[in-house]
Design a protein around this motif. Structure first.
Motif, short mmCIF file in Angstrom:
data_model
loop_
_atom_site.label_atom_id
_atom_site.label_comp_id
_atom_site.label_asym_id
_atom_site.label_seq_id
_atom_site.Cartn_x
_atom_site.Cartn_y
_atom_site.Cartn_z
N ILE A 268 112.44 37.09 32.24
CA ILE A 268 112.19 37.37 31.54
C ILE A 268 111.53 36.46 30.62
CG2 ILE A 268 111.22 39.12 29.44
CD1 ILE A 268 112.87 41.29 30.42
N GLU A 269 110.62 35.81 29.74
CA GLU A 269 110.63 34.77 29.13
C GLU A 269 109.78 35.19 27.81
OE1 GLU A 269 111.45 31.32 29.30
OE2 GLU A 269 111.56 31.63 31.62
N ASN A 270 110.83 34.93 26.65
CA ASN A 270 111.01 35.22 24.97
C ASN A 270 110.44 36.85 24.76
OD1 ASN A 270 110.78 32.29 24.37
ND2 ASN A 270 107.95 33.27 25.35
N LYS B 158 107.08 35.62 19.16
CA LYS B 158 106.21 35.28 20.28
C LYS B 158 105.79 36.59 21.44
CE LYS B 158 106.84 30.31 19.75
NZ LYS B 158 107.49 29.17 20.35
N PRO B 159 104.92 36.23 21.89
CA PRO B 159 104.91 37.62 22.49
C PRO B 159 105.64 37.44 23.76
CG PRO B 159 102.63 37.02 22.37
CD PRO B 159 103.45 36.10 21.18
N GLU B 160 106.27 38.50 24.41
CA GLU B 160 106.94 38.81 25.61
C GLU B 160 106.19 37.82 27.75
OE1 GLU B 160 110.07 42.27 25.37
OE2 GLU B 160 109.11 42.00 26.82
N THR B 161 106.52 37.46 28.30
CA THR B 161 106.40 37.24 29.13
C THR B 161 107.11 37.67 30.34
OG1 THR B 161 106.01 34.65 29.41
CG2 THR B 161 104.24 35.46 28.85
N SER B 162 106.39 37.51 31.91
CA SER B 162 107.69 37.86 32.65
C SER B 162 106.81 38.16 33.90
CB SER B 162 108.24 39.39 32.07
OG SER B 162 107.85 40.81 32.71
N GLY C 203 104.13 39.38 40.28
CA GLY C 203 103.35 39.80 39.51
C GLY C 203 103.70 39.13 38.23
N LYS C 204 102.87 38.63 37.71
CA LYS C 204 102.92 38.27 35.72
C LYS C 204 102.82 38.84 35.04
CE LYS C 204 101.97 34.70 32.76
NZ LYS C 204 101.63 33.16 32.66
N SER C 205 102.96 39.63 33.61
CA SER C 205 102.85 40.37 33.01
C SER C 205 103.48 40.38 31.47
CB SER C 205 103.56 41.98 32.78
OG SER C 205 104.78 41.63 32.91
N TYR C 206 102.32 40.53 30.41
CA TYR C 206 102.10 40.21 28.87
C TYR C 206 102.45 41.44 27.58
CZ TYR C 206 99.37 38.97 25.26
OH TYR C 206 99.33 38.55 23.67
N ARG C 207 103.39 40.89 27.08
CA ARG C 207 103.79 42.32 25.82
C ARG C 207 103.73 41.43 24.96
NH1 ARG C 207 107.23 45.05 23.37
NH2 ARG C 207 109.00 44.18 23.19
N SER D 184 113.58 38.58 17.03
CA SER D 184 113.73 37.36 17.68
C SER D 184 113.29 36.64 19.12
CB SER D 184 114.97 36.53 17.83
OG SER D 184 116.06 37.48 17.59
N ASN D 185 112.94 35.70 19.58
CA ASN D 185 113.11 36.08 21.27
C ASN D 185 113.50 35.34 21.65
OD1 ASN D 185 109.36 34.94 19.60
ND2 ASN D 185 109.45 36.63 21.34
N VAL D 186 114.68 36.15 22.21
CA VAL D 186 115.64 35.40 23.36
C VAL D 186 115.19 35.03 24.33
CG1 VAL D 186 117.47 36.06 25.25
CG2 VAL D 186 117.43 37.86 23.15
N SER D 187 115.72 33.57 25.23
CA SER D 187 115.24 32.17 25.61
C SER D 187 114.49 32.98 26.83
CB SER D 187 115.60 31.53 25.30
OG SER D 187 117.54 31.36 26.13
N GLN D 188 116.01 33.48 27.51
CA GLN D 188 115.01 34.31 29.12
C GLN D 188 116.06 35.34 29.22
OE1 GLN D 188 116.52 31.21 31.51
NE2 GLN D 188 114.51 30.26 31.73
N ALA D 189 115.67 36.21 29.99
CA ALA D 189 116.65 37.74 30.34
C ALA D 189 116.02 38.26 31.86
CB ALA D 189 116.14 38.73 29.25
N HIS D 190 117.03 38.50 32.63
CA HIS D 190 117.59 38.86 34.08
C HIS D 190 117.48 40.01 34.08
CE1 HIS D 190 116.28 34.25 34.24
NE2 HIS D 190 117.43 34.02 33.57
N ASN D 191 116.59 40.09 34.46
CA ASN D 191 117.10 41.68 35.25
C ASN D 191 116.50 42.07 36.90
OD1 ASN D 191 116.74 43.65 33.18
ND2 ASN D 191 114.58 43.30 32.73
N GLN D 192 117.80 42.59 37.59
CA GLN D 192 117.37 42.25 39.11
C GLN D 192 118.34 43.81 40.05
OE1 GLN D 192 118.36 38.89 40.35
NE2 GLN D 192 120.67 39.14 39.94
N GLY D 193 117.90 44.41 40.36
CA GLY D 193 118.70 45.36 41.34
C GLY D 193 118.00 46.73 42.36
N ILE D 194 119.14 47.20 43.12
CA ILE D 194 118.00 47.87 44.50
C ILE D 194 118.27 49.63 44.04
CG2 ILE D 194 120.77 47.82 45.32
CD1 ILE D 194 119.43 47.24 47.80
#
Length: 218
Positions: free
Chosen positions: A187-189, A157-161, A121-125, A208-218
């Motif tokens: 995550i973008e922005n 700007k808004p975040e999208t992920s 899915g895609k989300s927006y904040r 500010s908007n960090v250009s990209q971020a990533h979360n991953q886990g188990i």
């Protein structure tokens, strides 16, 4: 129909800061379950934030934003023991315009006690009031800590992920079950308050908007 109010107070006598913040939300949601596995709904919401400088008895900001959200989802079973939920949501923000967010869930009952599921899915904040409108505030160096200032950023700007997960669940008996899930989120922005200058003696904090971020886990 729902509503809530949040009152906050931040004081720092050494820095001559005494701010009170009032946040209010008022909204309306409706969902309709229709034939053929269809579900539709919408939400209307107004958020308001007002910050007052109690020392100066002045209004730092008094802002409102409006949201309109529409969504539609369908549940269906293309084959035996496989359930699928496909949905799409549209959010319209009075400052940032519209964003469409699709989502897909698949659940497969591989055996009587074994189930596998996956979500894509895609989300927006949208940025919070503090991110956009926090008034200028500064403080002096003390106790080995540097001085600095902070202020909102109306250009954030808004975040999208995009999110993905895969899970397996097994029921061993009526009292015990186990589940494992692997997930990833891109995550973008990403919105983050951080120091935006290189002076170690005076820090400037801005959202500010960090250009990209990533979360991953188990």
């Amino acid at each position: 129909l729902y509503g809530n109010e949040d009152l906050g107070r931040y004081t720092s006598p050494k820095s001559f800061i005494d701010d009170s913040t009032q946040k209010m939300s008022l909204g309306f949601e409706m969902q309709c379950n229709m034939p053929h596995g269809l579900t539709a709904g919408y939400e209307l919401k107004e958020d308001r934030a007002k910050r007052t400088d109690e020392l100066m008895q002045s209004i730092a900001f008094d802002k409102k934003v409006y949201y309109i959200s529409l969504y539609l989802q369908k549940t269906f079973s293309p084959i035996h023991n496989l359930n699928t939920i496909a949905g799409v949501r549209y959010d319209h923000h009075s400052f940032f315009g519209g964003e469409t967010s699709p989502q897909l869930t698949v659940i497969w009952k591989a055996a009587n006690n074994l189930k596998m599921s996956s979500n894509i899915g895609k989300s927006y904040r949208a940025p919070a009031f503090e991110d956009l409108f926090s008034p200028y505030s500064s403080w002096s160096a003390w106790g080995g800590f540097p001085g600095g200032d902070s202020q909102g950023n109306s250009d954030v700007k808004p975040e999208t992920s995009n999110s993905y997960d895969l899970g397996i669940e097994n029921s061993w008996n009526e009292a015990f079950s186990s589940k494992i899930t692997v997930y990833k989120q891109d995550i973008e922005n990403l919105i983050e308050w951080s120091v935006v200058n290189n002076d170690p003696t005076f820090e400037q904090w801005r959202p500010s908007n960090v250009s990209q971020a990533h979360n991953q886990g188990i």
